[in-house]
Design a protein around this motif. Structure first.
Motif, mmCIF file in Angstrom:
data_model
loop_
_atom_site.group_PDB
_atom_site.id
_atom_site.type_symbol
_atom_site.label_atom_id
_atom_site.label_comp_id
_atom_site.label_asym_id
_atom_site.label_seq_id
_atom_site.Cartn_x
_atom_site.Cartn_y
_atom_site.Cartn_z
ATOM 1 N N MET A 1 0.843 -1.194 0.000
ATOM 2 C CA MET A 1 0.000 0.000 0.000
ATOM 3 C C MET A 1 0.879 1.246 0.000
ATOM 4 S SD MET A 1 -2.870 1.149 2.792
ATOM 5 C CE MET A 1 -3.778 -0.370 2.499
ATOM 6 N N ALA A 2 0.595 2.168 -0.908
ATOM 7 C CA ALA A 2 1.385 3.379 -1.033
ATOM 8 C C ALA A 2 1.144 4.302 0.156
ATOM 9 C CB ALA A 2 1.039 4.098 -2.330
ATOM 10 N N THR A 3 2.154 5.071 0.522
ATOM 11 C CA THR A 3 2.007 6.031 1.615
ATOM 12 C C THR A 3 0.990 7.102 1.251
ATOM 13 O OG1 THR A 3 4.293 5.668 2.310
ATOM 14 C CG2 THR A 3 3.228 7.685 3.070
ATOM 15 N N LEU A 4 1.104 7.636 0.030
ATOM 16 C CA LEU A 4 0.167 8.651 -0.455
ATOM 17 C C LEU A 4 -0.456 8.157 -1.745
ATOM 18 C CD1 LEU A 4 -1.007 11.594 -0.393
ATOM 19 C CD2 LEU A 4 0.978 12.264 -1.760
ATOM 20 N N GLU A 5 -1.783 8.231 -1.820
ATOM 21 C CA GLU A 5 -2.466 7.780 -3.030
ATOM 22 C C GLU A 5 -3.605 8.733 -3.363
ATOM 23 O OE1 GLU A 5 -4.153 3.642 -5.021
ATOM 24 O OE2 GLU A 5 -3.444 3.691 -2.939
ATOM 25 N N LEU A 6 -3.603 9.212 -4.607
ATOM 26 C CA LEU A 6 -4.674 10.070 -5.108
ATOM 27 C C LEU A 6 -5.459 9.293 -6.146
ATOM 28 C CD1 LEU A 6 -2.536 12.097 -3.927
ATOM 29 C CD2 LEU A 6 -3.243 13.706 -5.681
ATOM 30 N N SER A 7 -6.779 9.420 -6.097
ATOM 31 C CA SER A 7 -7.620 8.699 -7.046
ATOM 32 C C SER A 7 -8.757 9.600 -7.512
ATOM 33 C CB SER A 7 -8.190 7.437 -6.387
ATOM 34 O OG SER A 7 -9.051 6.752 -7.277
ATOM 35 N N GLY A 8 -8.883 9.737 -8.837
ATOM 36 C CA GLY A 8 -9.996 10.480 -9.421
ATOM 37 C C GLY A 8 -10.011 11.959 -9.082
ATOM 38 N N ILE A 9 -8.829 12.552 -8.891
ATOM 39 C CA ILE A 9 -8.760 13.958 -8.496
ATOM 40 C C ILE A 9 -9.118 14.867 -9.673
ATOM 41 C CG2 ILE A 9 -7.248 15.840 -7.729
ATOM 42 C CD1 ILE A 9 -7.921 13.865 -5.525
ATOM 43 N N SER A 10 -10.109 15.731 -9.453
ATOM 44 C CA SER A 10 -10.539 16.697 -10.472
ATOM 45 C C SER A 10 -10.609 18.080 -9.839
ATOM 46 C CB SER A 10 -11.902 16.325 -11.055
ATOM 47 O OG SER A 10 -11.854 15.067 -11.701
ATOM 48 N N LYS A 11 -10.246 19.089 -10.622
ATOM 49 C CA LYS A 11 -10.301 20.465 -10.151
ATOM 50 C C LYS A 11 -10.562 21.384 -11.333
ATOM 51 C CE LYS A 11 -9.929 23.959 -7.357
ATOM 52 N NZ LYS A 11 -10.959 24.203 -6.310
ATOM 53 N N SER A 12 -11.589 22.219 -11.210
ATOM 54 C CA SER A 12 -11.931 23.169 -12.269
ATOM 55 C C SER A 12 -11.916 24.582 -11.720
ATOM 56 C CB SER A 12 -13.312 22.865 -12.854
ATOM 57 O OG SER A 12 -13.328 21.599 -13.484
ATOM 58 N N PHE A 13 -11.590 25.523 -12.590
ATOM 59 C CA PHE A 13 -11.661 26.937 -12.271
ATOM 60 C C PHE A 13 -12.628 27.561 -13.282
ATOM 61 C CE2 PHE A 13 -7.511 25.421 -10.909
ATOM 62 C CZ PHE A 13 -7.463 25.872 -9.593
ATOM 63 N N GLY A 14 -13.881 27.730 -12.863
ATOM 64 C CA GLY A 14 -14.898 28.172 -13.806
ATOM 65 C C GLY A 14 -15.117 27.101 -14.860
ATOM 66 N N VAL A 16 -12.821 26.106 -16.929
ATOM 67 C CA VAL A 16 -11.538 25.466 -17.253
ATOM 68 C C VAL A 16 -11.294 24.282 -16.329
ATOM 69 C CG1 VAL A 16 -9.045 25.775 -17.433
ATOM 70 C CG2 VAL A 16 -10.590 27.650 -18.073
ATOM 71 N N ALA A 17 -11.142 23.102 -16.903
ATOM 72 C CA ALA A 17 -10.832 21.892 -16.131
ATOM 73 C C ALA A 17 -9.321 21.748 -16.036
ATOM 74 C CB ALA A 17 -11.459 20.669 -16.796
ATOM 75 N N ALA A 18 -8.773 22.057 -14.869
ATOM 76 C CA ALA A 18 -7.326 21.965 -14.691
ATOM 77 C C ALA A 18 -6.871 20.530 -14.471
ATOM 78 C CB ALA A 18 -6.889 22.840 -13.514
ATOM 79 N N LEU A 19 -7.672 19.752 -13.753
ATOM 80 C CA LEU A 19 -7.382 18.344 -13.506
ATOM 81 C C LEU A 19 -8.654 17.533 -13.716
ATOM 82 C CD1 LEU A 19 -5.334 18.583 -10.160
ATOM 83 C CD2 LEU A 19 -4.398 18.214 -12.462
ATOM 84 N N THR A 20 -8.525 16.381 -14.371
ATOM 85 C CA THR A 20 -9.668 15.514 -14.617
ATOM 86 C C THR A 20 -9.301 14.066 -14.317
ATOM 87 O OG1 THR A 20 -10.426 16.993 -16.401
ATOM 88 C CG2 THR A 20 -11.392 14.788 -16.305
ATOM 89 N N ASP A 21 -9.876 13.529 -13.232
ATOM 90 C CA ASP A 21 -9.729 12.105 -12.896
ATOM 91 C C ASP A 21 -8.259 11.680 -12.804
ATOM 92 O OD1 ASP A 21 -10.858 9.667 -12.202
ATOM 93 O OD2 ASP A 21 -10.784 8.914 -14.257
ATOM 94 N N VAL A 22 -7.449 12.487 -12.105
ATOM 95 C CA VAL A 22 -6.013 12.213 -12.004
ATOM 96 C C VAL A 22 -5.734 11.253 -10.848
ATOM 97 C CG1 VAL A 22 -3.762 13.237 -11.434
ATOM 98 C CG2 VAL A 22 -5.291 14.368 -13.061
ATOM 99 N N GLY A 23 -4.869 10.282 -11.100
ATOM 100 C CA GLY A 23 -4.432 9.344 -10.075
ATOM 101 C C GLY A 23 -2.931 9.409 -9.894
ATOM 102 N N LEU A 24 -2.478 9.193 -8.669
ATOM 103 C CA LEU A 24 -1.044 9.250 -8.367
ATOM 104 C C LEU A 24 -0.795 8.484 -7.079
ATOM 105 C CD1 LEU A 24 1.833 10.578 -8.831
ATOM 106 C CD2 LEU A 24 1.045 12.378 -7.269
ATOM 107 N N SER A 25 0.328 7.765 -7.032
ATOM 108 C CA SER A 25 0.720 7.108 -5.789
ATOM 109 C C SER A 25 2.223 7.271 -5.593
ATOM 110 C CB SER A 25 0.359 5.620 -5.810
ATOM 111 O OG SER A 25 1.125 4.933 -6.785
#
Length: 262
Positions: A1-14, A16-25
């Motif tokens: 199991m990874a220490t840090l895990e991101l799943s499905g991270i999305s972030k929009s500014f108005g 503009v979609a800056a991040l869409t469904d980003v995963g990282l471990s």
């Protein structure tokens, strides 16, 4: 199991979609490089990790439990330290004062001796070489300033350290110093997320390379065995239309040659 895990991270500014469904471990003792062209979402991802921006969707897990990072102080308490590209150092203050700015040791009054001892301990963890910790930051080289910024991030004993373009605008010798620091962080058991545009630096220290393109994951590669051309193709999107690019380029070369013969 990874220490840090991101799943499905999305972030929009108005709109503009800056991040869409980003995963990282990333795990402790591992260096993960995040690469991508301008506008790929790297800076936004760093700010999500550091608590500057809250994601609109997705989950963040730290050491196996779901967490939220409502602000930079929360990220610090959790065990995530970020060294931004501008380093946020005060040039008129010396190394000790920069390391402990806002975290001074003062049971009754400032404990200069304890802070100096702790400063040298932090620098020794990085095998860093500074002539004195009483020197103003304004007198340090770019590589030495990066050393101070990274040493400051170790104050809270973080599990994960995020480095935003740590070798940008540095010379060859200073870049080598910083890459050695990253190696030392890995050896000391820290997980490192390294944002970089420099493929040579990435291949020198990273274990894995995660490519972002237009705010989305566009590939994950072994940093040591994957050809640089494959990683660059994922960054630019060339693999999506490689034949078309080659055809157009060949046609352009042929037209130039014909024009030169006339």
């Amino acid at each position: 199991m990874a220490t840090l895990e991101l799943s499905g991270i999305s972030k929009s500014f108005g709109a503009v979609a800056a991040l869409t469904d980003v995963g990282l471990s990333v795990d402790t003792g591992e260096v993960v490089a995040i690469v991508g062209d301008n506008g790929a979402g790297k800076s936004t991802l760093v700010k999500v990790l550091s608590g500057v921006h809250a994601p609109d969707a997705g989950t963040i897990s730290f050491e196996g439990r779901a967490v939220t990072i409502p602000g930079p102080a929360a990220a610090h308490r959790l065990g995530i330290a970020t060294v931004f590209q501008d380093l946020a150092l005060c040039e008129n203050l010396n190394v000790i004062e920069n390391l402990f700015l806002g975290h001074e040791l003062q049971p009754f009054r400032l404990d200069d001796v304890a802070m100096e001892v702790r400063s040298w301990e932090l620098l020794r963890q990085l095998s860093a070489k500074l002539p004195t910790v009483r020197l103003p930051v304004a007198a340090l080289s770019g590589g030495q300033r990066q050393t101070v910024a990274i040493a400051r991030s170790l104050l809270g004993d973080p599990k994960i350290i995020v480095l935003d373009e740590p070798t940008a605008a540095l010379g060859v010798v200073q870049t080598t110093e910083v890459l050695n620091l990253i190696d030392r962080l890995r050896e000391n058991g820290h997980g490192v997320i390294m944002i970089s545009h420099n493929m040579a630096d990435v291949r020198a220290v990273a274990d894995r390379v995660v490519v972002l393109r237009l705010g989305r994951n566009n590939g994950e590669f072994d940093a040591r065995s994957t050809p640089s051309a494959d990683i660059v193709a994922a960054i630019t999107g060339a693999q999506d239309n490689q034949d078309g690019l080659v055809t157009r380029r060949a046609a352009r070369v042929q037209d130039t040659a014909i024009g030169g013969e006339q």
